[in-house]
Scaffold this motif. Structure first.
Motif, PDB file in Angstrom:
ATOM      1  N   GLY A  80      22.212  37.397  67.271  1.00 20.87           N
ATOM      2  CA  GLY A  80      23.374  38.002  66.542  1.00 20.87           C
ATOM      3  C   GLY A  80      24.145  37.102  66.324  1.00 20.87           C
ATOM      4  O   GLY A  80      25.837  38.686  66.177  1.00 20.87           O
ATOM      5  N   LEU A  81      24.621  36.409  66.333  1.00 21.93           N
ATOM      6  CA  LEU A  81      26.439  36.245  66.541  1.00 21.93           C
ATOM      7  C   LEU A  81      26.883  35.307  65.320  1.00 21.93           C
ATOM      8  O   LEU A  81      25.421  34.485  64.498  1.00 21.93           O
ATOM      9  N   PRO A  82      27.696  35.107  64.588  1.00 24.56           N
ATOM     10  CA  PRO A  82      28.739  35.870  65.690  1.00 24.56           C
ATOM     11  C   PRO A  82      28.355  37.604  64.641  1.00 24.56           C
ATOM     12  O   PRO A  82      27.255  37.647  64.015  1.00 24.56           O
ATOM     13  N   ILE A  83      29.104  38.692  65.108  1.00 24.18           N
ATOM     14  CA  ILE A  83      28.811  39.776  65.238  1.00 24.18           C
ATOM     15  C   ILE A  83      29.819  40.215  63.985  1.00 24.18           C
ATOM     16  O   ILE A  83      29.907  40.725  63.048  1.00 24.18           O
ATOM     17  N   LEU A  84      31.100  39.617  64.681  1.00 22.05           N
ATOM     18  CA  LEU A  84      32.159  40.108  63.044  1.00 22.05           C
ATOM     19  C   LEU A  84      31.669  39.486  61.467  1.00 22.05           C
ATOM     20  O   LEU A  84      31.045  38.444  61.878  1.00 22.05           O
ATOM     21  N   ASP A  85      31.745  40.037  60.620  1.00 19.78           N
ATOM     22  CA  ASP A  85      31.798  39.908  59.363  1.00 19.78           C
ATOM     23  C   ASP A  85      32.771  38.787  59.240  1.00 19.78           C
ATOM     24  O   ASP A  85      32.681  37.913  58.333  1.00 19.78           O
ATOM     25  N   GLY A  86      34.746  38.628  59.546  1.00 21.84           N
ATOM     26  CA  GLY A  86      35.380  38.359  59.253  1.00 21.84           C
ATOM     27  C   GLY A  86      36.217  38.187  60.305  1.00 21.84           C
ATOM     28  O   GLY A  86      35.822  39.371  60.676  1.00 21.84           O
ATOM     29  N   ILE A  87      37.274  36.825  59.898  1.00 23.86           N
ATOM     30  CA  ILE A  87      38.596  36.972  60.681  1.00 23.86           C
ATOM     31  C   ILE A  87      39.519  36.522  59.623  1.00 23.86           C
ATOM     32  O   ILE A  87      39.305  35.355  59.119  1.00 23.86           O
ATOM     33  N   ARG A  88      40.775  36.869  60.187  1.00 23.03           N
ATOM     34  CA  ARG A  88      41.709  37.016  59.587  1.00 23.03           C
ATOM     35  C   ARG A  88      42.853  36.552  60.305  1.00 23.03           C
ATOM     36  O   ARG A  88      43.358  36.897  60.506  1.00 23.03           O
ATOM     37  N   PHE A  89      43.707  35.222  60.428  1.00 24.38           N
ATOM     38  CA  PHE A  89      44.486  34.692  60.698  1.00 24.38           C
ATOM     39  C   PHE A  89      45.624  35.134  60.292  1.00 24.38           C
ATOM     40  O   PHE A  89      46.556  34.847  59.328  1.00 24.38           O
ATOM     41  N   VAL A  90      46.147  35.622  60.377  1.00 26.12           N
ATOM     42  CA  VAL A  90      47.899  35.899  60.319  1.00 26.12           C
ATOM     43  C   VAL A  90      48.943  35.254  61.019  1.00 26.12           C
ATOM     44  O   VAL A  90      48.443  35.185  62.787  1.00 26.12           O
TER      45      VAL A  90
END
Lengths: 304, 542
Positions: free
Chosen positions: B249-259
């Motif tokens: 089930g990994l990754p769980i997040l749909d996405g990451i935004r680095f600012v």
């Protein structure tokens, strides 16, 4: 409308007041300029006596008492290392004034002779000297100072040189412009036709007559030089720690603005007061020295 | 927090030696097979937060709702996204989630399987054989094979910033598509840490290097796929549905935004206002206040970084050990740590922190703030009116703070400290050219004692800017490097460390804590001892 006969404003045509006296009177009639002068006098006194006045040493670290607010023992509070902000602001005044005066002195010492020579001789000399000045002038002042410090390395002495160099073309330009005007005057031609040498003409006849704008520019430049020093210190290029400088104290205070606003506020106020004082004095001097402005001032003085 | 440029930033592993130890211990039995354990390890350790996470935050609900995208604020802009050519911590914060290494430091910082499922060591300790995971796909859809490992390692050796970590590697060869042999010139008990300790040793896709897109469009095998980078939108990653741990089930997040938010205060405010979900660091002075704030969690663990300063032993009088010892005796490390880190640090007279249980040496020969003792040493050396040009950099403001505290602490000895504060580029030049009496910085991301001592204290090594040379230390470090018995290795390093401390080659100050902060909506994330930023098991609660 009507002026009391006893006021010093009264001037009798047959007994003209001397020029310097006249300037002084116009200057002290300007309240802001007087306030500026008083503050500057106090600042200079503070800088000279800094070590005597400052209640604590500049690097008296006291970690347990860090970031404490203004109190009886620490009027301006303490910084992140527990050092007394008041003492550091006082000692730093020396740095600011020193850098201001020496840097502007440097600019004067180079800029004015360059302007005199360029304006008097004109021709090729003028072109070469002024194009050199234009090159210096084409860079934004603070950027050029940073570039110079990047080459020379940080430190108070190099900061003075950098700021001085940046302000040199301003003095060269102002001097040259005035010299060109004055050189056309009849009395200069007369002196020349009497056989006076160039040196004598330049220093005896031209220089005194172009002093007014230079003096005004000097005062205003002092304000900007102090501001430049603060900016360079803020970037860490000026005075090196642990010696305090207002700009550096501002930079350090920035990180603690939430916990200890006094760390940044007091050095900031010190910069503000100093620069404003120089500006007020400079404005006052310009009003007093500028013949075009004079009538305005006088009419203002009359109508009060 | 990065040593940058010529100083490769590597991610540290405090307790990682466990695996090395295990490997070494087993080698009496000719070969070590971690394979059996590895299968389960992969599921149990690596899946730790994953398991809890999957049950806690069902991915199905998230999928049904709007995309679950974490906004992470970092303090600086990644210089490049090429893992082999960057030393910037900001780059690694992103790349940690895009790339994989052969093995990786687990939650307890011991090395666990990643792209390699298992590994064995030959009887002579000179050949390590890695068995690779099958069916792993790069983000561009191509299958990961042994040639990618060979290509990546050869690229690191040829042009990477961490080529020196392969110092003992003679060759890397693909036996078949799923087997890689690493042949060594000398036994290297810390090989796993060296070749897979952090994402600077990432396995990259050959085609992205050949077409030159690796720096701007990284293609890895990790849990998140790189989507875009822009000045306004930051760096956008999306979940890799083909991730080799997708079964968990990994990754769980749909996405990451680095600012990127360079100003620490602004970054903190962005977290408080909910503009971002996670921030990479908290100014030390804000940690206490922030910990008690509702809605925000502060993650804080003892770190393996260390702060130190060194005196230039190529210049008199610092070539006199008595002078160096005098300075090491006169300073007060606790006060320095408190001043710079507001208590988020532990004073230490050696490099390796107590939290690194395997390699820590409890050794503190110096008195704290012993002015009389220091004066006696200086008198003995016949040194008075000492002046020290102390090289620091505002790019790491704690060095400026610490230098001021040290200046105050040395003042009673009549020592004048002239602080030279320059930008980091100049700092590195001056350090490299030996233009200093003293310099101060920190080393980050160390795990193996070889990382802590060899390059810094062995005669003539690249990081030995202070000019330390002690033949006994050299012999010990050389011997320890190839010693495969972990107890014997530890004994060698303990001896070397004590000599280094006694000779004050470095004057060690403290180990800082690693600190991140995030909103309470973030789950399945933990601050790690090695400062690696892993969002693989992270989720957002509505």
């Amino acid at each position: 409308m009507t002026v009391a006969p006893s006021t010093p404003m009264e001037r009798l045509p047959e007994k003209p007041v001397s020029r310097s006296r006249e300037i002084w009177q116009t200057l002290i009639a300007n309240r802001l300029a007087v306030a500026g002068l008083v503050v500057l006098a106090l600042l200079v006194l503070m800088a000279v006596l800094a070590e005597v006045i400052a209640p604590f040493g500049i690097n008296d670290i006291d970690i347990p008492n860090r970031l404490t607010g203004p109190s009886m023992s620490h009027w301006f509070g303490t910084d992140d290392l527990g050092r007394d902000v008041l003492s550091r602001v006082i000692i730093a005044s020396r740095v600011s004034l020193q850098v201001g005066f020496i840097a502007v002195g440097f600019a004067l010492a180079f800029g004015v002779p360059i302007g005199l020579v360029a304006g008097y001789y004109r021709g090729k000399t003028d072109s070469i000297l002024m194009r050199l000045m234009d090159i210096l002038f084409s860079f934004p002042a603070i950027l050029l100072a940073i570039a110079i410090l990047a080459v020379l390395g940080p430190g108070i002495r190099n900061a003075m040189v950098a700021i001085g160099l940046v302000y040199t073309p301003i003095f060269a330009r102002i001097t040259r412009g005035s010299v060109i005007v004055v050189s056309e005057e009849v009395y200069i031609r007369a002196a020349r036709s009497l056989g006076a040498r160039d040196g004598r003409i330049i220093f005896r006849h031209i220089l005194p007559n172009v002093l007014a704008p230079i003096i005004v520019q000097t005062t205003l430049s002092l304000a900007f030089a102090i501001l430049s020093e603060a900016a360079l210190s803020f970037l860490g290029l000026g005075v090196q720690p642990p010696n305090p400088a207002w700009g550096r104290m501002l930079a350090e205070g920035r990180n603690f603005f939430q916990q200890a606003p006094w760390m940044g506020i007091f050095p900031g106020v010190a910069i503000l007061v100093t620069v404003m004082s120089f500006n007020f004095v400079g404005d006052g001097l310009r009003d007093a020295l500028d013949p075009k402005q004079k009538s305005v001032i006088e009419s203002r003085g009359q109508s009060v | 927090m990065t040593r940058s440029a010529i100083r490769p930033k590597w991610v540290l592993m405090l307790l990682a030696i466990a695996l090395v130890a295990a490997a070494c211990g087993d080698d009496d039995a000719e070969t070590t097979t971690t394979a059996a354990a590895a299968g389960t390890t992969t599921v149990t350790t690596a899946g730790d937060d994953g398991d809890t996470a999957t049950t806690a935050a069902p991915a199905t609900t998230a999928a049904a709702a709007e995309p679950m995208v974490l906004v992470a604020a970092q303090g600086s802009e990644p210089d490049t996204l090429d893992p082999h050519l960057t030393s910037a911590y900001a780059s690694f914060q992103v790349l940690e989630n895009v790339y994989d290494t052969l093995v990786q430091p687990g939650d307890d910082l011991s090395m666990e399987p990643a792209l390699a499922e298992s590994w064995t060591i030959s009887a002579d300790n000179l050949t390590w054989t890695f068995v690779l995971r099958q069916g792993v796909k790069f983000h561009n859809g191509r299958e990961f094979v042994a040639d990618d490992v060979v290509f990546s390692f050869e690229r690191i050796i040829a042009e990477g910033l961490n080529g020196w970590r392969f110092g003992s590697v003679e060759s890397v060869t693909a036996v078949d598509d799923y087997t890689v042999d690493v042949t060594l010139t000398v036994p290297s008990p810390n090989l796993l840490v060296s070749v897979a300790g952090f994402k600077g040793m990432a396995i990259v896709a050959k085609e992205t290097v050949e077409d030159g897109t690796i720096a701007t469009n990284p293609v890895g095998t990790g849990p998140f796929r790189f989507v875009s980078q822009s000045p306004d939108g930051g760096i956008v990653l999306e979940a890799n549905s083909d991730f080799w741990r997708a079964g968990e089930g990994l990754p769980i997040l749909d996405g990451i935004r680095f600012v990127q938010i360079p100003d620490a205060g602004t970054k903190l405010t962005a977290l408080r206002t909910g503009e971002v979900d996670w921030i990479d660091a908290v100014p030390p002075q804000d940690v206490d206040g922030l910990s008690s704030e509702a809605g925000i969690t502060v993650g804080r663990v003892p770190g393996g970084d260390y702060h130190y300063f060194a005196l230039n032993q190529n210049r008199p009088p610092f070539n006199d050990v008595r002078v160096r010892r005098a300075i090491a005796t006169a300073i007060n490390r606790t006060e320095i740590a408190e001043a710079a880190q507001f208590g988020a640090a532990t004073a230490n007279q050696t490099a390796i922190p107590a939290s690194n249980g395997s390699w820590h040496l409890d050794y503190a020969p110096y008195q704290s703030a012993d002015i009389a003792g220091a004066q006696a040493l200086l008198d003995d050396a016949g040194v008075a009116d000492l002046s020290i040009d102390f090289l620091v950099t505002s790019d790491f403001p704690e060095t400026v703070t610490q230098a001021q505290v040290i200046a105050a602490q040395l003042a009673p000895l009549g020592i004048t400290v002239n602080i030279v504060d320059v930008d980091f580029g100049t700092w590195l030049d001056m350090e490299g050219n030996g233009e200093f009496d003293a310099f101060m910085l920190s080393w980050i991301g160390n795990i193996d004692p070889d990382d802590f001592y060899y390059a810094q204290h062995h005669t003539g090594e690249w990081a030995n800017f202070q000019g330390y040379s002690n033949p006994d230390v050299d012999a010990l470090l050389d011997a320890a490097r190839v010693e495969t018995d972990s107890a014997a290795r530890k004994a060698l390093y303990d001896q070397a460390a004590a000599m280094i401390v006694d000779d004050a080659s470095y004057i060690y100050l403290y180990n800082p804590d690693n600190i991140n902060a995030w909103s309470d909506a973030v789950g399945g994330y933990a601050t790690r001892g090695d400062n690696a930023i892993r969002f693989v098991g992270t989720f957002l609660q509505p």
